[in-house]
Design a protein around this motif. Structure first.
Motif, short mmCIF file in Angstrom:
data_model
loop_
_atom_site.label_atom_id
_atom_site.label_comp_id
_atom_site.label_asym_id
_atom_site.label_seq_id
_atom_site.Cartn_x
_atom_site.Cartn_y
_atom_site.Cartn_z
N LYS A 130 0.77 -1.25 -0.04
CA LYS A 130 0.06 -0.12 -0.06
C LYS A 130 0.74 1.31 -0.02
N SER A 134 0.83 4.02 -3.02
CA SER A 134 0.77 5.43 -2.82
C SER A 134 1.88 6.13 -3.38
N THR A 137 1.62 6.54 -7.07
CA THR A 137 0.56 7.55 -7.58
C THR A 137 1.02 8.99 -7.24
N ASN A 138 1.54 9.12 -6.00
CA ASN A 138 2.00 10.41 -5.69
C ASN A 138 3.23 11.02 -6.20
#
Length: 163
Positions: A130, A134, A137-138
């Motif tokens: 996770k 993230s 994604t960021n």
């Protein structure tokens, strides 16, 4: 995520390989019987996650983490050990050095419980996956803060379901 397994027990390497293979987010890439062999294998085929025993000949789990950090290897380490009571100072040191988790090979009665161990490993790896998703994604890069200073206070937390 590419995963390496380190344990001096051939049986435990097989068990850990099965746990990793049954997790859709993980890809087994190699195993090693001690930390020195793991360093060599990780150099030629870098893992994202290394699941390691604590007590092994030649190079134990603690020295493995130290060496990975000294060589700036960007890998998440999870310690798996049956020596959690007598080895508590080593486990705390491993976490201080950057290990992301500890999983006992034994249940509360002191017996091996592979199902419980597998569930605990899957929970830790789920949080690692996770975090990496993230981060992708960021498009941000986070540095792990290893400024942990041991104290004489031990805090144990759990949900009401674990009591």
């Amino acid at each position: 995520m590419k995963t390496g397994i380190v344990d001096d027990s051939g049986f435990m390497r097989l068990v850990l390989k099965k746990i990793v293979s049954n997790n859709d987010n993980l890809e087994y890439i190699w195993d090693a019987s001690d930390g020195q062999e793991a360093i060599e294998k990780n150099f030629s085929n870098p893992a994202d996650i290394i699941i390691s025993d604590m007590e092994m000949p030649n190079m134990d789990g603690l020295d493995l983490i130290k060496t990975l950090r000294d060589k700036n290897q960007n890998v998440e380490c999870i310690i798996v050990s049956g020596q959690h009571e007598s080895g508590a100072p080593k486990i705390i040191e491993a976490i201080r050095l950057g290990a992301v988790g500890f999983v006992s090979k034994n249940d509360e009665s002191g017996q091996s419980n592979l199902e419980t161990m597998g569930s605990a490993l899957n929970e830790i790896t789920k949080s690692i996956v996770k975090k990496y998703q993230s981060t992708k994604t960021n498009k941000k890069h986070y540095k792990i803060n290893n400024s942990f200073k041991p104290s004489k206070v031990l805090v144990i937390a759990g949900s009401a379901g674990s009591l």
